[in-house]
Design a protein around this motif. Sequence first.
Motif, PDB file in Angstrom:
ATOM      1  N   VAL A   3     -43.884  29.818 -61.927  1.00 37.70           N
ATOM      2  CA  VAL A   3     -45.283  30.035 -61.549  1.00 37.70           C
ATOM      3  C   VAL A   3     -45.586  29.329 -60.237  1.00 37.70           C
ATOM      4  N   GLY A   4     -45.115  28.093 -60.094  1.00 42.61           N
ATOM      5  CA  GLY A   4     -45.356  27.336 -58.868  1.00 42.61           C
ATOM      6  C   GLY A   4     -44.725  27.988 -57.647  1.00 42.61           C
ATOM      7  N   LEU A   5     -43.487  28.428 -57.778  1.00 42.39           N
ATOM      8  CA  LEU A   5     -42.783  29.064 -56.663  1.00 42.39           C
ATOM      9  C   LEU A   5     -43.443  30.374 -56.251  1.00 42.39           C
ATOM     10  N   ALA A   6     -43.868  31.142 -57.231  1.00 37.36           N
ATOM     11  CA  ALA A   6     -44.496  32.436 -56.933  1.00 37.36           C
ATOM     12  C   ALA A   6     -45.800  32.221 -56.172  1.00 37.36           C
ATOM     13  N   LEU A   7     -46.530  31.191 -56.565  1.00 40.40           N
ATOM     14  CA  LEU A   7     -47.796  30.873 -55.916  1.00 40.40           C
ATOM     15  C   LEU A   7     -47.570  30.502 -54.458  1.00 40.40           C
ATOM     16  N   LEU A   8     -46.579  29.671 -54.228  1.00 40.78           N
ATOM     17  CA  LEU A   8     -46.238  29.234 -52.881  1.00 40.78           C
ATOM     18  C   LEU A   8     -45.764  30.422 -52.051  1.00 40.78           C
ATOM     19  N   SER A   9     -44.953  31.256 -52.658  1.00 44.93           N
ATOM     20  CA  SER A   9     -44.437  32.426 -51.968  1.00 44.93           C
ATOM     21  C   SER A   9     -45.583  33.327 -51.532  1.00 44.93           C
ATOM     22  N   LYS A  10     -46.588  33.493 -52.408  1.00 48.96           N
ATOM     23  CA  LYS A  10     -47.719  34.347 -52.066  1.00 48.96           C
ATOM     24  C   LYS A  10     -48.493  33.764 -50.885  1.00 48.96           C
ATOM     25  N   MET A  11     -48.647  32.425 -50.886  1.00 49.55           N
ATOM     26  CA  MET A  11     -49.412  31.789 -49.809  1.00 49.55           C
ATOM     27  C   MET A  11     -48.683  31.837 -48.475  1.00 49.55           C
ATOM     28  N   THR A  12     -47.359  31.985 -48.530  1.00 52.14           N
ATOM     29  CA  THR A  12     -46.608  32.093 -47.276  1.00 52.14           C
ATOM     30  C   THR A  12     -46.488  33.546 -46.839  1.00 52.14           C
ATOM     31  N   GLY A  13     -47.197  34.415 -47.499  1.00 51.54           N
ATOM     32  CA  GLY A  13     -47.208  35.815 -47.092  1.00 51.54           C
ATOM     33  C   GLY A  13     -46.075  36.613 -47.691  1.00 51.54           C
ATOM     34  N   GLY A  14     -45.579  36.170 -48.833  1.00 47.90           N
ATOM     35  CA  GLY A  14     -44.599  36.967 -49.559  1.00 47.90           C
ATOM     36  C   GLY A  14     -43.159  36.541 -49.376  1.00 47.90           C
ATOM     37  N   VAL A  15     -42.936  35.405 -48.705  1.00 44.72           N
ATOM     38  CA  VAL A  15     -41.562  34.937 -48.497  1.00 44.72           C
ATOM     39  C   VAL A  15     -40.961  34.451 -49.825  1.00 44.72           C
ATOM     40  N   ASP A  16     -39.747  34.903 -50.112  1.00 38.72           N
ATOM     41  CA  ASP A  16     -39.071  34.485 -51.348  1.00 38.72           C
ATOM     42  C   ASP A  16     -38.481  33.092 -51.157  1.00 38.72           C
ATOM     43  N   LEU A  17     -38.977  32.133 -51.896  1.00 39.75           N
ATOM     44  CA  LEU A  17     -38.526  30.744 -51.733  1.00 39.75           C
ATOM     45  C   LEU A  17     -37.511  30.339 -52.793  1.00 39.75           C
ATOM     46  N   SER A  18     -37.132  31.295 -53.664  1.00 41.63           N
ATOM     47  CA  SER A  18     -36.295  30.903 -54.799  1.00 41.63           C
ATOM     48  C   SER A  18     -34.899  30.446 -54.359  1.00 41.63           C
ATOM     49  N   ALA A  19     -34.501  30.805 -53.109  1.00 40.43           N
ATOM     50  CA  ALA A  19     -33.181  30.393 -52.623  1.00 40.43           C
ATOM     51  C   ALA A  19     -33.174  28.941 -52.127  1.00 40.43           C
ATOM     52  N   TYR A  20     -34.340  28.357 -51.921  1.00 40.07           N
ATOM     53  CA  TYR A  20     -34.408  26.984 -51.388  1.00 40.07           C
ATOM     54  C   TYR A  20     -34.559  25.986 -52.539  1.00 40.07           C
ATOM     55  N   PRO A  21     -33.946  24.806 -52.401  1.00 40.17           N
ATOM     56  CA  PRO A  21     -34.100  23.813 -53.483  1.00 40.17           C
ATOM     57  C   PRO A  21     -35.554  23.331 -53.600  1.00 40.17           C
ATOM     58  N   VAL A  22     -36.068  23.265 -54.830  1.00 39.03           N
ATOM     59  CA  VAL A  22     -37.470  22.865 -55.021  1.00 39.03           C
ATOM     60  C   VAL A  22     -37.714  21.424 -54.594  1.00 39.03           C
ATOM     61  N   GLU A  23     -36.646  20.599 -54.587  1.00 42.41           N
ATOM     62  CA  GLU A  23     -36.840  19.195 -54.192  1.00 42.41           C
ATOM     63  C   GLU A  23     -36.765  19.031 -52.667  1.00 42.41           C
ATOM     64  N   GLY A  24     -36.365  20.115 -51.951  1.00 39.16           N
ATOM     65  CA  GLY A  24     -36.255  20.057 -50.497  1.00 39.16           C
ATOM     66  C   GLY A  24     -37.541  20.477 -49.792  1.00 39.16           C
ATOM     67  N   PRO A  25     -37.532  20.423 -48.448  1.00 36.56           N
ATOM     68  CA  PRO A  25     -38.737  20.757 -47.675  1.00 36.56           C
ATOM     69  C   PRO A  25     -38.954  22.264 -47.560  1.00 36.56           C
ATOM     70  N   LEU A  26     -40.186  22.628 -47.187  1.00 33.28           N
ATOM     71  CA  LEU A  26     -40.529  24.029 -46.916  1.00 33.28           C
ATOM     72  C   LEU A  26     -39.798  24.465 -45.642  1.00 33.28           C
ATOM     73  N   PRO A  27     -39.052  25.596 -45.652  1.00 33.22           N
ATOM     74  CA  PRO A  27     -38.365  26.039 -44.430  1.00 33.22           C
ATOM     75  C   PRO A  27     -39.360  26.608 -43.415  1.00 33.22           C
ATOM     76  N   ASP A  28     -38.926  26.783 -42.167  1.00 33.08           N
ATOM     77  CA  ASP A  28     -39.751  27.482 -41.172  1.00 33.08           C
ATOM     78  C   ASP A  28     -39.896  28.939 -41.596  1.00 33.08           C
ATOM     79  N   LEU A  29     -41.131  29.460 -41.496  1.00 26.35           N
ATOM     80  CA  LEU A  29     -41.397  30.798 -42.030  1.00 26.35           C
ATOM     81  C   LEU A  29     -41.972  31.709 -40.948  1.00 26.35           C
ATOM     82  N   PRO A  30     -41.652  33.005 -41.045  1.00 20.84           N
ATOM     83  CA  PRO A  30     -42.188  33.951 -40.063  1.00 20.84           C
ATOM     84  C   PRO A  30     -43.667  34.257 -40.339  1.00 20.84           C
TER      85      PRO A  30
END
Lengths: 449, 449
Positions: free
Chosen positions: A299-326
Amino acid sequence: MSQARRQIKLGAFLMETGHHVAAWRHAKTHLTGGLDFAHYAQLAQIAERAKFDAVFFADSVGIRDTNLASLSRTARADHFEPLTLLAALSVATTHIGLIATVSTTFNVARKFASLDHLSGGRSGWNLVTSSSETEALNFGFEQHPAHAVRYERAREFLDVVTGLWDSWEDDAFVRDRESGIYFDPGKLHVLNHRGPHFKVRGPLNVARSPQGWPVVVQAGASDAGRELAAQTAEVIFVAHQTLDEAKAFYRDVKGRLGRYGRRPEDLKIMPGILPVIGKTHDEARAKFNALQDLIHPDVGLALLSKMTGGVDLSAYPVEGPLPDLPETNGGKSRQQLLFDLARRRENLSIRDLYLRIAGARGHQQIVGTPESIADQLQQWFEEEGADGFNIMSPWLPGGLTEFAELVVPELQRRGLFRTEYEGKTLRKNLGLPRPENRHAQVARQRLAG
Amino acid sequence: MSQARRQIKLGAFLMETGHHVAAWRHAKTHLTGGLDFAHYAQLAQIAERAKFDAVFFADSVGIRDTNLASLSRTARADHFEPLTLLAALSVATTHIGLIATVSTTFNVARKFASLDHLSGGRSGWNLVTSSSETEALNFGFEQHPAHAVRYERAREFLDVVTGLWDSWEDDAFVRDRESGIYFDPGKLHVLNHRGPHFKVRGPLNVARSPQGWPVVVQAGASDAGRELAAQTAEVIFVAHQTLDEAKAFYRDVKGRLGRYGRRPEDLKIMPGILPVIGKTHDEARAKFNALQDLIHPDVGLALLSKMTGGVDLSAYPVEGPLPDLPETNGGKSRQQLLFDLARRRENLSIRDLYLRIAGARGHQQIVGTPESIADQLQQWFEEEGADGFNIMSPWLPGGLTEFAELVVPELQRRGLFRTEYEGKTLRKNLGLPRPENRHAQVARQRLAG
């Protein structure tokens, strides 16, 4: 033939003052019944006491008739939009069925005008442009139009809606039984809108509503959104994380009003806040943590993904930083808010970020005592970060009860919030002027000039 | 800075079980609150007692999220359509403002599903194709599509709407706080409709409603209308002038049901009647004449012109006969009805004709005593001209009160009408079956086969 168990079904087909074409001239009809909820509640209750199966409403999405000599002598030009009427009747009845005619398309202007009559002038319309692809797919579009086009379209849409709300002057309906004139044809105005996005003839088949126009609310915070709001909004619902952001936004938007001939008080800025209230700070914190523990990572990842405009974040470690996004075609202000948040607070992990926004989706979370929450609202209010707040209780109904019973009395003690409503309409309570009908205004100016 | 008179504005932004993304798992939230009107009434009343300015509802016209792992763990997939909810709240509150988000387009399926939940299963949708040019002009069309195309389009529209009503199986929402699963993803069905007239992805963001589908009502009486009704309608609202016409129609439509696997009792035929009730026949006649005397000739001629498909009759003498008229693109059945009437009754003038139809617009006017009216309803019912009637009171509220207090008791004495409601839903009271969800049906058939 034997019909021992088969019984008759009865519907009560209701229509303003009655089905006879001249019923409104009958001395005992309720002349303004077409837009008086009490009238329909009474009718539905009469039918329900008599065990009817259903009340039934006809409808058309416009005035059916172009013959003014006849139309202005009948009581068919102003009545509730049936869906909102039936919804209200569902509260005033318990057994009887509720049937309405609905054609394939609807009219936003009409629904809100109807709701404004039903509620005695308490309706508001939050105009959104819709930013999700899944919404677009429900209406035959392959994708949403680009951000700028959505705002152009919204501006034109608002012109159409407010134009339709001015279809009738406030005193158009004379309802004179003796002469048989129901409305003054000179006070009916056909919109005839033809713009790049919409072609709408009008007029609306609901009389001008108690507020003239239902209150227009907007929520966009991008530059295009701010400009549209400065020109047309009466309330802005916005998300801020800090007082500095709030003050900058407040100053910017209020500063844009002058170029549209508007005063600062004509637009109320109301950020959302999510209050978590405890008798002590520790109790408030514990309440908040208990809620946060219930958030599943999906639920948390999906919410974040939606706020970044649909970027799939599931490939990034949850304990790591937010990557640069388009940059994407989604809502600009939400993306910006997230990037600011990630930059401002050092070393926020993806999990930290989603926990931070999970509750309030970018709005400010305030965890504290009634006094500390009141302190913060007072500061935002007095330092011109806000004219008021949209209270987003973390859970219902308890969170709202706590705010009502603990924070509101504290604000009242400080003289910062009303102890009685100022009036019966939303405009009156918000301190907003009632818009004059554009046609009456033109006529008045012509007389004065 | 001095803020003596300026006070804070407060909105209560409400959302199902609360704004925290995991609020529904909080032990004290109302798990099914998203579709429980009492829950929202309670919330609005809490806010109103605390003198809030407004309640505020967000909205989207579809489920925002395509990530099922997350979506099925949140309480955002089923909630009231906000306009119908606010209309109902207008009855349960007196001062607080009512603000809803509305995007530019709406969904008929969603409104009726929402109303069905609000009313506890008492909603019905009267599907019309719209036949007036003035309606078309309000939606960017230059003219209405031809009669046959309207029916094709209506059929497809109904497929979309019922498909959306089946988006969720009846038991899709498990709402298990412990596991965090809010709905079973396997019981969510995306429509993905792509037809000649509509492209709609779905699913609906309202749970399957108490009636499964709101009751589908139709009113078309042309051959295309009858066939569509036989295939899809559960109630037909129709206009007849004589028992012979009514019996022929009843026989014809009920006879068409078999080819769609339907039983005669699956479709209720309910003609409209306009009763004028007096203690004696003379009193009833005098009441009727008093109403007829109030009809202005402009109104009568316009009505007749509309029924002939828009032909201007003002050039013909009102005391003379109806001229021969061309066939038009308007509603076929109304035109036919008028021609039959003119042919059947010798020497009817234009004025006679408009007086004849002015009250009931083609429906049967019955002027008489409670007993004679009950006699006629009984005859139509027992001789299979009708399963029931849609009562069109000539004037309101008096006409409905008279029917409820004088005619209904007479029907009850004869055992022809209920003395208590059979149940709480419109389907139960009308004696209509609850439609099984098409996806559950497929799954059940697969298991059985």
